[in-house]
Design an enzyme around this catalytic site. Structure first.
Site, PDB file in Angstrom:
ATOM      1  CG  ASP A 197     -28.618 -12.294   0.210  1.00 12.95           C
ATOM      2  OD1 ASP A 197     -28.241 -12.930   1.218  1.00 12.95           O
ATOM      3  OD2 ASP A 197     -29.785 -12.321  -0.211  1.00 12.95           O
TER       4      ASP A 197
ATOM      5  NE  ARG B 229      -3.086  -2.505   3.035  1.00 13.13           N
ATOM      6  CZ  ARG B 229      -2.569  -3.697   3.347  1.00 13.13           C
ATOM      7  NH1 ARG B 229      -1.250  -3.851   3.457  1.00 13.13           N
ATOM      8  NH2 ARG B 229      -3.348  -4.733   3.551  1.00 13.13           N
TER       9      ARG B 229
END
Length: 711
Positions: A619, A435
């Site tokens: 979901d 990062r």
């Protein structure tokens, strides 16, 4: 001729003087002293206060010169440090075995925790650290797979006067066959040294181990090797943690009090100089600086003339009230460089004003602290009020917002502190895939940005707005097929035809999950793209355009909601149509593909195994994940209220949602997911997006999304 001789003599004299100056050792110093000292001069003691009449003394001069906390010279401190930390020049390149970590690429970063011995004592804080590692995606129970090793021995408190002190650590770790002089080992520590000097002596030789330590001194910090961590209390939560106190962007951003401090005052020993001076800036109006010497067993034996007055003033103000109502919070050093007030100030959105010279701030390798704190100087305490008064409102708001981002991303729980430590080390091991500073210092924080997916900022949905770019203009449709294909009139066939005609559809992927094998390719209808899914071409286009405006969120049709059940003391799940929602089912929704990667590589295997075992709740878990990243709800677009489920063909199993157990499983999933996250990340919303002319009393021919009128 006479003039030439004069210049030659002057030149020789100048050369002799230069030779004497450079080679004469201490002769020139003694000579200058003789030339500048007057007969009546008497050596003056240190310090020489220039404003003696204006600044009341808070300690006698002889106390300052003989203070036990400053009796050691810098050379003595270095010698004491090198006696314990013999590898003080360690760097990753010299004291770390990279080959243990690169056997399987970045997947080779595994952490092994030594098993605790029988009757092993461990503090609550250290148990939380080990639990965080054991529940992380990096944990391995096989030391042969490990890249990094963590001791089972509690090394957090190395104060010999503490009840948590563990003796004989040196002898025990040398008996470990994998110790290897500490190479590839990570040691956690919060407290080091003991009364009166509180040095950074851990009482055992760490060798070539990486030190994750609170209150680290910059003199002893090994850049690119050690990790500075925050000092946290034993009550610090394991997971989740409380949200920051800056709920919204308050304007003006200043609070009732400009600057505050309330805490202990040390009468003697290291750290006493700074805290003994804090009363000088107290005015009782916009600056509240309160100290008390009423702590410890023998405080009355050592109390000074100010103690009684300070104790009375101390009781007049409530600490939590001051935190909630102050713009800046003083964070002076205590016995050690770090302080609990640092994390308390971050959470309260009270801008920390640091008075701790030489403190290596937590996670300083990756966090840009100049965007969140004001760094003062212990020697210039009286300049602090004027310094904070000069900070403008825009800067104040920016600093307060940054405190909230850092608190929620890295410091609100032990889990986040430990995982941030591991991720920093992992980025060092795999520096070519790591990062950058922008990822660490912008929302949602470095822990939720996996560089294995990409190191390019434009590939992540939450950076689009900051970069001024837009997501792609095409989508991939994914269809989850659970019923066998028996005729060309089934809904899935109609769905394929409609979705494939969308001008934004680039490809279609069908996830076949039926008990029967998928039909031959010739039975699928012809499509202009390599295959796609959803409910109506116009709806698809409108929902996709909405998603392009909110690419970091889930945008879709069928909503669901969660609620707290006070009778069961548990979270509930409902599919009833209400005035708000917190979940959008991914069966008909758009979301960025990065969340698929995050779902597979960030979430623990236990949650994914639950989804696979029940064939349910994927979901809901995706909504939990996305809301935990964005702290925002999904977005619902217009849809039909009722969906008709066609009966399944004979000889096939019923749809899973027709099973009564299906709903109960989803209730349990909500509570299981909330337990792992440590809090409830789902956010309720009453926001719905429709086309501009939706349901308006105008001709349908003028409406762009005509099919939505049946919603």
């Amino acid at each position: 001729m006479q003039a030439r001789k004069k210049y030659v003599l002057l030149g020789l004299f100048a050369c002799c003087w230069l030779l004497l100056f450079y080679w004469g050792g201490g002769v020139q110093v003694r000579l200058l002293r003789l030339l500048t000292r007057h007969r009546g001069d008497v050596p003056r003691p240190w310090p020489n206060w220039t404003d003696r009449t204006f600044l009341p003394r808070y300690a006698h001069l002889d106390e300052l010169q003989t203070d036990p906390g400053t009796a050691e010279s810098p050379r003595q401190r270095r010698q004491a440090w090198s006696g314990v930390y013999r590898d003080s020049r360690c760097r990753m390149e010299t004291c770390f075995d990279f080959s243990r970590c690169r056997r399987r690429g970045r997947d080779g970063f595994r952490v092994y925790v030594y098993p605790s011995e029988k009757n092993e004592r461990a503090s609550e804080s250290y148990k939380k650290i080990l639990t965080s590692i054991a529940e992380s995606r990096y944990y391995t129970s096989d030391p042969r797979e490990a890249c990094l090793f963590v001791l089972g021995i509690d090394t957090l408190d190395r104060d010999q006067l503490s009840g948590q002190f563990v003796p004989n650590v040196d002898e025990r770790i040398r008996g470990y066959p994998l110790w290897n002089d500490g190479r590839n080992h990570l040691i956690f520590n919060l407290y080091s040294g003991t009364w009166p000097n509180y040095t950074e002596d851990l009482g055992f030789n760490i060798g070539q181990a990486i030190l994750a330590k609170a209150s680290l001194n910059t003199e002893h910090f090994r850049p690119g090797f050690d990790v500075s961590i925050p000092l946290f209390s034993k009550e610090h939560p394991q997971k989740g943690g409380e949200r920051g106190w800056l709920v919204r962007n308050t304007v003006p951003p200043r609070r009732k009090y400009l600057l505050m401090f309330k805490g202990k005052r040390y009468l003697t020993g290291i750290g006493s100089d700074t805290r003994n001076a804090l009363h000088h800036i107290h005015n009782g109006k916009d600056i509240v600086s309160l100290t008390t010497c009423r702590h410890g067993k023998d405080w009355e034996k050592h109390k000074d003339a100010r103690c009684d007055h300070d104790n009375l003033e101390y009781e007049r103000f409530d600490y939590q009230e001051l935190l909630h109502n102050s713009t800046f919070c003083l964070v002076p050093r205590g016995r050690r460089l770090g302080s609990f007030r640092f994390l308390e100030s971050l959470q309260a959105a009270c801008i920390p004003v640091l008075l701790s010279n030489g403190w290596e701030l937590p996670f300083s390798d990756v966090i840009q602290w100049n965007q969140a704190v004001i760094e003062g100087d212990e020697r210039l305490l009286l300049q602090v009020p004027s310094t904070v008064r000069a900070v403008g409102n825009e800067r104040v708001l920016a600093l307060r917002q940054r405190t909230q981002m850092l608190w929620e991303a890295y410091f609100s729980s032990v889990d986040k502190i430990v995982l941030t430590t591991l991720e920093i080390i992992k980025d060092r091991v795999f520096s070519h895939i790591s990062r950058n500073k922008y990822m660490w210092n912008s929302l949602p924080g470095g822990l939720l940005v996996l560089p294995e997916y990409s190191t390019h900022l434009a590939h992540f949905p939450f950076y689009y707005l900051g970069l001024g770019v837009s997501p792609g203009q095409e989508f991939t449709a994914v269809i989850h097929a659970v019923s066998p294909l028996v005729s060309q009139s089934q809904p899935i066939m109609k769905l394929l035809q409609v979705v494939s005609k969308s001008k934004y559809c680039s490809q279609i992927i069908i996830l076949w999950n039926s008990e029967k094998p998928p039909p031959h390719r010739g039975k699928w209808p012809p499509t202009p793209v390599p295959l796609t899914v959803t409910d109506g071409r116009r709806k698809v286009n409108f929902a996709f355009l909405v998603w392009r405006s909110f690419p970091e969120r889930i945008v879709g049709y069928p909503p669901r909601s969660h609620f707290w059940d006070p009778l069961k003391h548990a979270w509930g799940y409902t599919s009833k149509w209400t005035n708000d929602y917190s979940i959008v089912l991914t069966g008909a929704a758009f979301y960025h593909r990065y969340y698929h990667y995050l779902f597979s590589h960030y979430l623990p295997p236990s949650l994914r195994a639950l989804v696979d075992r029940t064939s349910n709740c994927e979901d809901i878990l995706m909504n939990f994940l996305v809301s935990s990243v964005t702290h925002l709800p999904p977005i619902k677009v217009a849809q039909r209220k009722q969906y008709k489920e066609l009966p399944n063909p004979q000889g096939t199993k019923s749809a899973p949602w027709a099973n009564p157990e299906h709903f109960n499983q989803r209730q349990e999933c909500v509570n299981t997911f909330a337990s792992w996250f440590g809090y409830m990340p789902l956010v309720h919303s009453q926001f719905r997006l429709d086309p501009v002319l939706f349901k308006d009393q105008v001709s349908v021919l003028r409406k762009k999304y005509k099919d939505l009128e049946r919603a």
